[in-house]
Design an enzyme around this catalytic site. Structure first.
Site, PDB file in Angstrom:
ATOM      1  N   ASP A  90       0.828  -1.203   0.000  1.00 53.96           N
ATOM      2  CA  ASP A  90       0.000   0.000   0.000  1.00 53.96           C
ATOM      3  C   ASP A  90       0.864   1.255   0.000  1.00 53.96           C
ATOM      4  O   ASP A  90       2.002   1.266   0.472  1.00 53.96           O
ATOM      5  CB  ASP A  90      -0.925   0.017   1.214  1.00 53.96           C
ATOM      6  CG  ASP A  90      -0.150  -0.091   2.521  1.00 53.96           C
ATOM      7  OD1 ASP A  90       0.728  -0.974   2.607  1.00 53.96           O
ATOM      8  OD2 ASP A  90      -0.411   0.691   3.455  1.00 53.96           O
ATOM      9  N   ASP A  91       0.307   2.334  -0.558  1.00 53.00           N
ATOM     10  CA  ASP A  91       0.912   3.671  -0.528  1.00 53.00           C
ATOM     11  C   ASP A  91       2.325   3.685  -1.099  1.00 53.00           C
ATOM     12  O   ASP A  91       3.271   4.197  -0.478  1.00 53.00           O
ATOM     13  CB  ASP A  91       0.911   4.225   0.902  1.00 53.00           C
ATOM     14  CG  ASP A  91      -0.487   4.294   1.492  1.00 53.00           C
ATOM     15  OD1 ASP A  91      -1.438   4.504   0.721  1.00 53.00           O
ATOM     16  OD2 ASP A  91      -0.635   4.119   2.718  1.00 53.00           O
ATOM     17  N   TYR A 135      -6.068  -0.392  -3.066  1.00 56.21           N
ATOM     18  CA  TYR A 135      -6.731  -1.084  -1.956  1.00 56.21           C
ATOM     19  C   TYR A 135      -8.085  -0.494  -1.591  1.00 56.21           C
ATOM     20  O   TYR A 135      -8.687  -0.894  -0.593  1.00 56.21           O
ATOM     21  CB  TYR A 135      -5.827  -1.085  -0.716  1.00 56.21           C
ATOM     22  CG  TYR A 135      -5.368   0.279  -0.254  1.00 56.21           C
ATOM     23  CD1 TYR A 135      -6.182   1.071   0.563  1.00 56.21           C
ATOM     24  CD2 TYR A 135      -4.131   0.780  -0.613  1.00 56.21           C
ATOM     25  CE1 TYR A 135      -5.766   2.310   1.004  1.00 56.21           C
ATOM     26  CE2 TYR A 135      -3.694   2.014  -0.174  1.00 56.21           C
ATOM     27  CZ  TYR A 135      -4.520   2.783   0.631  1.00 56.21           C
ATOM     28  OH  TYR A 135      -4.102   4.017   1.050  1.00 56.21           O
ATOM     29  N   TRP A 194      -9.664  -3.919   5.814  1.00 52.51           N
ATOM     30  CA  TRP A 194      -8.732  -3.177   6.683  1.00 52.51           C
ATOM     31  C   TRP A 194      -9.432  -1.856   6.953  1.00 52.51           C
ATOM     32  O   TRP A 194      -9.422  -0.952   6.130  1.00 52.51           O
ATOM     33  CB  TRP A 194      -7.406  -2.970   5.962  1.00 52.51           C
ATOM     34  CG  TRP A 194      -6.361  -2.225   6.741  1.00 52.51           C
ATOM     35  CD1 TRP A 194      -6.430  -0.947   7.202  1.00 52.51           C
ATOM     36  CD2 TRP A 194      -5.079  -2.720   7.136  1.00 52.51           C
ATOM     37  NE1 TRP A 194      -5.273  -0.615   7.845  1.00 52.51           N
ATOM     38  CE2 TRP A 194      -4.422  -1.672   7.824  1.00 52.51           C
ATOM     39  CE3 TRP A 194      -4.417  -3.935   6.959  1.00 52.51           C
ATOM     40  CZ2 TRP A 194      -3.130  -1.816   8.347  1.00 52.51           C
ATOM     41  CZ3 TRP A 194      -3.138  -4.068   7.481  1.00 52.51           C
ATOM     42  CH2 TRP A 194      -2.513  -3.023   8.164  1.00 52.51           C
ATOM     43  N   ASN A 196     -10.130   1.681   8.391  1.00 51.65           N
ATOM     44  CA  ASN A 196      -9.437   2.867   8.917  1.00 51.65           C
ATOM     45  C   ASN A 196     -10.366   3.830   9.633  1.00 51.65           C
ATOM     46  O   ASN A 196     -10.032   5.009   9.796  1.00 51.65           O
ATOM     47  CB  ASN A 196      -8.742   3.608   7.761  1.00 51.65           C
ATOM     48  CG  ASN A 196      -7.540   2.851   7.236  1.00 51.65           C
ATOM     49  OD1 ASN A 196      -6.686   2.409   7.993  1.00 51.65           O
ATOM     50  ND2 ASN A 196      -7.481   2.694   5.919  1.00 51.65           N
ATOM     51  N   ASP A 201      -3.771   8.916  12.194  1.00 57.03           N
ATOM     52  CA  ASP A 201      -2.390   9.307  11.934  1.00 57.03           C
ATOM     53  C   ASP A 201      -2.264  10.387  10.864  1.00 57.03           C
ATOM     54  O   ASP A 201      -1.176  10.926  10.665  1.00 57.03           O
ATOM     55  CB  ASP A 201      -1.556   8.079  11.525  1.00 57.03           C
ATOM     56  CG  ASP A 201      -2.155   7.322  10.352  1.00 57.03           C
ATOM     57  OD1 ASP A 201      -3.302   7.627   9.972  1.00 57.03           O
ATOM     58  OD2 ASP A 201      -1.478   6.428   9.828  1.00 57.03           O
ATOM     59  N   ASN A 229      -8.018  -0.594  12.142  1.00 56.56           N
ATOM     60  CA  ASN A 229      -6.805   0.202  12.330  1.00 56.56           C
ATOM     61  C   ASN A 229      -7.140   1.312  13.330  1.00 56.56           C
ATOM     62  O   ASN A 229      -7.885   2.228  12.995  1.00 56.56           O
ATOM     63  CB  ASN A 229      -6.362   0.790  10.987  1.00 56.56           C
ATOM     64  CG  ASN A 229      -4.965   1.330  11.032  1.00 56.56           C
ATOM     65  OD1 ASN A 229      -4.194   1.042  11.940  1.00 56.56           O
ATOM     66  ND2 ASN A 229      -4.615   2.149  10.046  1.00 56.56           N
TER      67      ASN A 229
END
Length: 808
Positions: A90-91, A135, A194, A196, A201, A229
């Site tokens: 990812d990212d 994703y 996943w 978030n 953050d 997360n």
């Protein structure tokens, strides 16, 4: 997690450099011990431990060397007892190096090839996760169903490897069965979510304490699993994980009671009920026989705290010079030394500050709050004694009403507030307020919604109580009634900050303090602004222009309403604090609101409000005390008690009190900021009214006193001297800030100054300036951080000095 019915823990922290940045490096023997302990503990609790690795930033997919290092790293973790793994891409950048471009037909093929080989190398473990670069729906090109990348993943990735997905967005407000069905079709397998929802953050001013929401339990049939997360702060995740457990248990076939369906509000109430017990429990060392360095350290800290909290000057001095001591000392700290001075058993009685040099509050050496004089000259050295006469400053300021709170004496508690110190219990209503103000990325809780709605309405309708408009009694009462409700909520925020600092659970304090502190300061400014609006704002008919033009996004209640529900939450920074900020006239000036919290959390209660003429006596005492400190406590330089106050504060309090704000703590007035909206007209009014009044108040009485009187009047005239037109064109307003040096929390002075800038901007000022001595680096640095820049040096009033200004 075991108690709440959760069954999986994925390890992938970015502060473990060997997870992402240094993924090629194996763990040291000491790190192996720590990781093995975590794996064994998870397995003993019935939790599946998943080790995640992120090699995508710099891996060369076609490199046999990189592949060997990747296998070596995961084999090491496997040997520690781990049986579940995740490879995260990812990212990262979609582009490939030349070697990879020659070896693979696409970026997706490169990732799939490496992932399949690692999966086989590890013996095809029962749980193996793959996070694609695309994703979520927003990252798919051109769409989820037509993405060549996802199609390749679905076709070529081994079937037993699970694909991670976040939903339609990186942070999805809701997850629907239709969207999951689409991605399941492309990936040819149910995805693992996943989630978030509670990740924070991306914004240092946001925290998410709300319940798990927007995901129906029925979605579980379309998923291989769900991972939440959480917030970066450990203590902030009690409610998110507790409610996730409730969501996970909801709808189970063996449950036949009425609570089988998941209800976020009901889950939140249950989590709050359980969290209350933990919030009000002090941290204690584990009672275990085996030696553990962390437990031993906790026990030593517990014993050391008694010594650290003794009022010994030595420790304060050490702390100022060696900040590494901070963590140890603050671990059990309740409040600053100044917070304890009200206790007769542990502190000497604070004398009245009007008694001169012997009245200084406290004796410890503390960092001084910046104090900005309008001029640099001191009063003459030999004043005459004279009778005190009522000056111009005895007039009631616009907007003040009988019964308004005044400063009072610092030996008394501020009206309506009590001392707040020591470890106490957080009430359930306070915790609900805390959660409501830090709810979810796309949704505010009830308390935050009420705060924004009232502030928006009060701002939009402040013409009802403007300084120069005809007031309808019923409309005025409605405005003031709603203002009273808003101010009460701001007071609750201040009390919440106080209770968190004084609470028994210090771990909660460390994790939540930056957020409640930030909101406390924002609420102080908003509260002062609403108080100031009553009778002080100029209406649309004012010749100075329309004040409404100063406001941004008027009528908008939330960032989500402004940007649309489909926007990612990081598009609007700051959460509830940011939205309150943007509803203020200077809301676009982020540097006024963004500053780090103080090193030492204090439970001291502060209040910022507009000036009332009853505050004059206390303000005069305060600036007189500050002058005595600079003179070494010698009072022989002047006899009349009003000399310093009349010179430093008198003109502003008499001629433009509507731009004066008072800072209070539990003991009374401890600071003020004074503003002049139009310096040109103010100087003319001083010559016409203030200077003659001072000549009458300090008449010459023969002897050497005539020289003193002439010097005094001359200095007052110089204080209102000429400024260059080029300066006043861009910076027509001026300010002065004074505060007692015991206020070591510099953020309070920032907040006080911000309240004045808000008022000046609301009435059309385009810039403000103040004078500082060039040798006073502390004040220069303070103003620079507040967005002030140097605009003039050594020219104003023919004296040495630096003039700093800020456009509004």
């Amino acid at each position: 997690m075991q108690h709440w019915g959760l069954n999986t823990y994925l390890y992938g922290p970015k502060d473990d450099l060997k997870h992402r940045l240094l993924w090629r490096e194996v763990y040291s023997p000491e790190e192996e011990v720590q990781l093995r302990t975590l794996i064994v503990e998870a397995q003993s609790r019935g939790l599946r431990f998943v080790y995640a690795l992120s090699p995508g930033q710099d891996i060369v997919f076609s490199s046999s060397c990189d592949l060997t290092l990747l296998k070596r790293k995961l084999r090491q973790v496997s040997d520690l007892g781990c049986q579940a793994f995740a490879i995260l891409f990812d990212d990262i950048d979609h582009s490939m190096c030349q070697a990879d471009s020659e070896a693979f037909s696409s970026f997706a093929h490169a990732q799939v090839n490496v992932t399949n080989e690692i999966y086989r190398f590890l013996g095809e473990p029962p749980v193996f996760l793959f996070c694609p670069t695309e994703y979520c729906g927003a990252l798919c090109s051109p769409s989820v169903s037509k993405s060549p990348y996802l199609q390749t993943v679905g076709e070529d990735l081994l079937n037993n490897i699970t694909v991670i997905w976040t939903g339609s967005k990186v942070i999805s407000r809701k997850l629907s069965a239709d969207c999951l069905a689409e991605v399941e079709s492309v990936l040819q397998r149910p995805p693992l979510i996943w989630d978030n929802l509670h990740a924070n953050d991306y914004d240092s001013r946001r925290l998410f304490l709300g319940p798990f929401k927007g995901r129906e339990p029925q979605l579980k049939s379309h998923l291989r699993g769900l991972l939440l997360n959480p917030n970066c702060e450990f203590e902030a995740n009690y409610i998110p994980l507790h409610t996730l457990g409730s969501w996970h248990r909801a709808g189970e076939e063996e449950r036949k009671d009425e609570e089988s369906d998941y209800c976020p509000d009901r889950a939140l109430s249950a989590a709050l009920h359980d969290w209350m017990e933990e919030l009000n429990q002090p941290l204690q060392a584990d009672e275990e026989s085996d030696y553990c360095p962390d437990r031993a350290l906790s026990a030593a800290l517990h014993d050391w705290m008694e010594e650290l909290n003794q009022p010994l000057q030595y420790y304060i001095c050490v702390l100022k010079q060696c900040t590494v001591c901070f963590f140890l000392i603050v671990l059990g700290r309740q409040c600053t030394r100044a917070d304890h001075r009200s206790s007769a058993q542990s502190r000497c009685k604070t004398p009245d500050r009007s008694e001169g040099a012997s009245t200084f509050r406290g004796t410890s050496s503390v960092a001084k709050l910046p104090v900005f004089p309008l001029n640099s000259s001191s009063p003459p050295s030999s004043p005459t004694k004279g009778e005190r006469e009522p000056g111009l400053s005895n007039h009631e300021p616009p907007g003040s009403r009988p019964g308004a709170p005044s400063g009072g004496c610092r030996g008394q508690k501020a009206q309506g507030r009590a001392l707040c110190g020591g470890k106490g219990l957080l009430s359930e209503s306070q915790v609900r307020l805390l959660v409501g103000l830090h709810y979810l990325p796309h949704e505010h809780g009830p308390s935050a919604q009420k705060l924004l709605q009232d502030l928006t309405w009060l701002k939009s309708n402040c013409h009802l109580v403007s300084a120069n408009s005809k007031k309808a009694p019923l409309k005025v009462d409605e405005w003031r009634g709603r203002a009273s409700r808003f101010l009460s909520l701001c007071e609750d925020v201040a009390q919440l900050h106080c209770s968190v600092v004084g609470g028994a659970n210090r771990a909660v304090l460390y994790d939540l303090y930056p957020y409640v502190w930030d909101l406390r300061n924002t609420a102080l400014v908003a509260k002062a602004f609403i108080c100031w609006l009553d009778g002080r704002v100029l209406s649309d008919s004012s010749t100075l222009g329309s004040w409404r033009n100063c406001f941004h996004w008027c009528g908008k209640t939330t960032g989500a309403d402004l940007l649309g529900v489909e926007s990612e939450p990081w598009a609007f920074k700051g959460g509830i604090s940011g939205e309150v900020q943007m509803l203020l006239p200077i809301g676009s000036s982020s540097e006024l609101f963004s500053h780090p919290p103080p090193l030492f959390p204090t439970s001291r209660l502060y209040n910022i409000r507009p000036y009332h003429n009853k505050d004059k006596l206390e303000l005069y005492r305060m600036v007189r005390q500050l002058h005595l400190r600079t003179q070494g406590g010698q009072e022989s330089s002047f006899a009349h008690p009003d000399v310093v106050g009349d010179r430093c504060l008198g003109p502003c309090l008499a001629l433009c009190p509507e731009y004066s704000f008072i800072l209070e703590d539990e003991l009374g007035v401890c600071g003020c900021v004074l503003g002049i909206s139009d310096v040109r007209s103010f100087a003319k009014r001083c010559q016409a009214n203030w200077i003659p009044a001072m000549r009458d108040k300090y008449p010459p009485k023969g002897g050497n006193t005539q020289s003193y009187t002439q010097d005094l009047i001359q200095l007052m005239e110089e204080d209102q001297g000429e400024y260059p037109d080029s300066l006043l064109y861009h910076f027509p307003s001026q300010l002065r800030l004074d505060a007692l040096p015991e206020l070591v929390d510099v953020s309070v002075s920032r907040t006080l100054l911000t309240a004045l800038l808000t008022a000046l901007k609301a009435n059309g000022s385009q810039g403000v300036f103040c004078e500082v001595q060039p040798t006073d680096r502390q004040r220069l640095e303070f103003l620079t951080k507040m967005g002030f820049v140097e605009i003039l040096r050594g020219e104003a009033r023919s004296r040495e000095g630096v003039v700093l200004g800020r456009l509004l």
